[in-house]
Design a protein around this motif. Structure first.
Motif, mmCIF file in Angstrom:
data_model
loop_
_atom_site.group_PDB
_atom_site.id
_atom_site.type_symbol
_atom_site.label_atom_id
_atom_site.label_comp_id
_atom_site.label_asym_id
_atom_site.label_seq_id
_atom_site.Cartn_x
_atom_site.Cartn_y
_atom_site.Cartn_z
ATOM 1 N N GLY A 166 60.105 8.487 -8.281
ATOM 2 C CA GLY A 166 58.907 7.663 -8.423
ATOM 3 C C GLY A 166 58.684 7.186 -9.840
ATOM 4 N N LYS A 167 57.542 6.569 -10.025
ATOM 5 C CA LYS A 167 57.174 6.032 -11.343
ATOM 6 C C LYS A 167 55.786 6.519 -11.714
ATOM 7 N N ILE A 168 55.569 6.679 -13.021
ATOM 8 C CA ILE A 168 54.235 7.067 -13.486
ATOM 9 C C ILE A 168 53.915 6.298 -14.760
ATOM 10 N N TRP A 169 52.668 5.854 -14.878
ATOM 11 C CA TRP A 169 52.226 5.240 -16.137
ATOM 12 C C TRP A 169 50.721 5.413 -16.288
ATOM 13 N N LEU A 170 50.240 5.184 -17.507
ATOM 14 C CA LEU A 170 48.804 5.242 -17.742
ATOM 15 C C LEU A 170 48.303 3.855 -18.101
ATOM 16 N N GLU A 171 47.111 3.530 -17.610
ATOM 17 C CA GLU A 171 46.423 2.320 -18.050
ATOM 18 C C GLU A 171 45.158 2.814 -18.734
ATOM 19 N N SER A 172 44.837 2.250 -19.906
ATOM 20 C CA SER A 172 43.698 2.811 -20.610
ATOM 21 C C SER A 172 43.037 1.815 -21.542
ATOM 22 N N LYS A 202 36.489 3.322 -22.801
ATOM 23 C CA LYS A 202 36.111 2.979 -21.416
ATOM 24 C C LYS A 202 36.655 3.997 -20.413
ATOM 25 N N GLY A 203 37.928 4.361 -20.600
ATOM 26 C CA GLY A 203 38.502 5.316 -19.657
ATOM 27 C C GLY A 203 39.983 5.073 -19.421
ATOM 28 N N THR A 204 40.545 5.933 -18.589
ATOM 29 C CA THR A 204 41.987 5.930 -18.365
ATOM 30 C C THR A 204 42.268 6.047 -16.877
ATOM 31 N N THR A 205 43.321 5.377 -16.415
ATOM 32 C CA THR A 205 43.790 5.578 -15.050
ATOM 33 C C THR A 205 45.267 5.959 -15.091
ATOM 34 N N ALA A 206 45.585 7.088 -14.484
ATOM 35 C CA ALA A 206 46.984 7.474 -14.335
ATOM 36 C C ALA A 206 47.450 6.980 -12.972
ATOM 37 N N VAL A 207 48.553 6.243 -12.939
ATOM 38 C CA VAL A 207 49.063 5.702 -11.684
ATOM 39 C C VAL A 207 50.416 6.344 -11.371
ATOM 40 N N VAL A 208 50.553 6.840 -10.146
ATOM 41 C CA VAL A 208 51.823 7.432 -9.706
ATOM 42 C C VAL A 208 52.273 6.711 -8.443
ATOM 43 N N GLN A 209 53.506 6.235 -8.426
ATOM 44 C CA GLN A 209 54.053 5.624 -7.200
ATOM 45 C C GLN A 209 55.242 6.444 -6.713
ATOM 46 N N LEU A 210 55.183 6.841 -5.445
ATOM 47 C CA LEU A 210 56.267 7.635 -4.856
ATOM 48 C C LEU A 210 56.722 6.964 -3.567
ATOM 49 N N PRO A 211 58.031 6.962 -3.307
ATOM 50 C CA PRO A 211 58.502 6.308 -2.090
ATOM 51 C C PRO A 211 57.967 6.975 -0.815
ATOM 52 N N LEU A 257 49.157 4.728 -26.655
ATOM 53 C CA LEU A 257 49.513 4.661 -25.236
ATOM 54 C C LEU A 257 51.022 4.759 -24.961
ATOM 55 N N PRO A 258 51.877 4.050 -25.740
ATOM 56 C CA PRO A 258 53.313 4.158 -25.428
ATOM 57 C C PRO A 258 53.899 5.537 -25.730
ATOM 58 N N ARG A 259 53.129 6.409 -26.415
ATOM 59 C CA ARG A 259 53.709 7.680 -26.845
ATOM 60 C C ARG A 259 53.258 8.879 -26.018
ATOM 61 N N VAL A 260 52.336 8.674 -25.063
ATOM 62 C CA VAL A 260 51.727 9.836 -24.409
ATOM 63 C C VAL A 260 52.701 10.663 -23.560
ATOM 64 N N PHE A 261 53.850 10.088 -23.198
ATOM 65 C CA PHE A 261 54.812 10.869 -22.412
ATOM 66 C C PHE A 261 55.830 11.585 -23.294
ATOM 67 N N GLU A 262 55.699 11.432 -24.621
ATOM 68 C CA GLU A 262 56.604 12.152 -25.534
ATOM 69 C C GLU A 262 56.211 13.626 -25.568
ATOM 70 N N ARG A 263 57.223 14.483 -25.671
ATOM 71 C CA ARG A 263 56.950 15.919 -25.723
ATOM 72 C C ARG A 263 56.155 16.276 -26.981
ATOM 73 N N PHE A 264 55.096 17.026 -26.804
ATOM 74 C CA PHE A 264 54.203 17.522 -27.860
ATOM 75 C C PHE A 264 53.303 16.442 -28.450
ATOM 76 N N PHE A 265 53.388 15.203 -27.948
ATOM 77 C CA PHE A 265 52.509 14.176 -28.506
ATOM 78 C C PHE A 265 51.074 14.416 -28.068
ATOM 79 N N ARG A 266 50.146 14.360 -29.020
ATOM 80 C CA ARG A 266 48.715 14.431 -28.700
ATOM 81 C C ARG A 266 47.996 13.413 -29.575
#
Ligand code: ADP
Length: 258
Positions: free
Chosen positions: A235-241, A245-254, A196-205
């Protein structure tokens, strides 16, 4: 006393200037390290489909009498790999533009409309999943409509790619204090705590074994692009997973109140 204060101020200013210089040298060094790593990773990622294409062409040239159905298989392979190459190059170009400070449009965007539009287009062409539109509050933000559509597409495509057939993908938009909060939720494979902490790294799968060995053909650049778009909108973006069970991507924008 006046002169001493002046001297001390001079020294303080000099120390501050030196610290600032050291900080910016450090930042430059880090940036150049990151660039080198990106190029090395990119070359590696490009080589895999290229090798497959070259290998298939070699077979074609060397054995002119292969049966037609095998020829079609080989060509299918070449097509898949060249599509992959195309996706990689497009994604890399976009990130490179972001790195060199490409500016986005700044216009009033009706975020709920973006969501409804994208959701409608996508749900028409997705046969194997349930696609739900949750509560979508009317909210306006300042930004680049096309990039925001792309952001949502990236998150929805991931939700679909990493959810087995018959699963559910849903989108919602609600106000959380000064932010518009968009949630893209799926009932898919989920992501391990370790990944989970690595999913925003470039080329990480994440490990393919978790998606039942199927390779859904990603580039590992979707979430980095999503992050770039969100951060360009302050804004901010993160994943909860949770695995299995599943994943939720959360995006907050002003929110923009006009
Ligand atoms: P990709 O092109 O591989 O999908 P991304 O940068 O979009 O690349 O995502 C990085 C990795 O994060 C994916 O390869 C996948 O392992 C994981 N991931 C992203 N979204 C989801 C999701 N909704 N469910 C499970 N895993 C996900």
């Amino acid at each position: 006393a006046y002169r001493i204060t002046g001297v001390i101020l001079d020294i303080t200013a000099r120390i501050q200037a030196e610290t600032a210089l050291r900080d910016s040298e450090k930042r430059l060094r880090e940036l150049s390290e990151a660039q080198k790593r990106f190029i090395a990773d990119a070359a590696h990622e490009l080589r895999t489909p290229l090798t497959a294409i070259q290998g298939n062409i070699d077979i074609f040239m060397r054995y002119p009498n292969i049966p037609d159905d095998e020829k079609l298989d080989i060509l299918g392979d070449v097509q898949r790999e060249s599509n992959r190459l195309g996706r990689l190059v497009n994604d890399m170009l976009q990130l490179a533009r972001g790195d060199s400070g490409a500016t986005l449009r700044e216009e009033e965007v009706q975020l709920d409309q973006v969501i409804v539009d994208v959701w409608r287009d996508l749900s028409r062409v997705v046969p194997f999943h349930h696609m739900l539109l949750g509560e979508v509050e009317p909210l306006q933000i300042m930004g680049d409509q096309d990039r925001l559509k792309q952001l949502l597409l990236i998150l929805l495509e991931n939700a679909l790619k990493y959810t087995p057939e018959g699963g559910t993908v849903s989108v919602s938009l609600s106000r959380q204090e000064k932010c518009a909060e968009m949630r893209v939720m799926d009932t898919g494979y989920g992501i391990s705590e370790e990944d989970l902490p690595r999913v925003f790294e470039r080329f990480f799968r994440a490990d393919r074994s978790r998606t039942r060995g199927e390779d859904p053909g990603g580039t590992g650049l979707g979430l980095p692009i999503a992050k770039w778009i969100v951060e360009s909108h302050k804004g901010k973006i993160w994943l909860e997973s949770e695995l299995g069970k599943g994943t939720t991507a959360v995006v907050q924008l002003p929110v923009y109140e006009g």
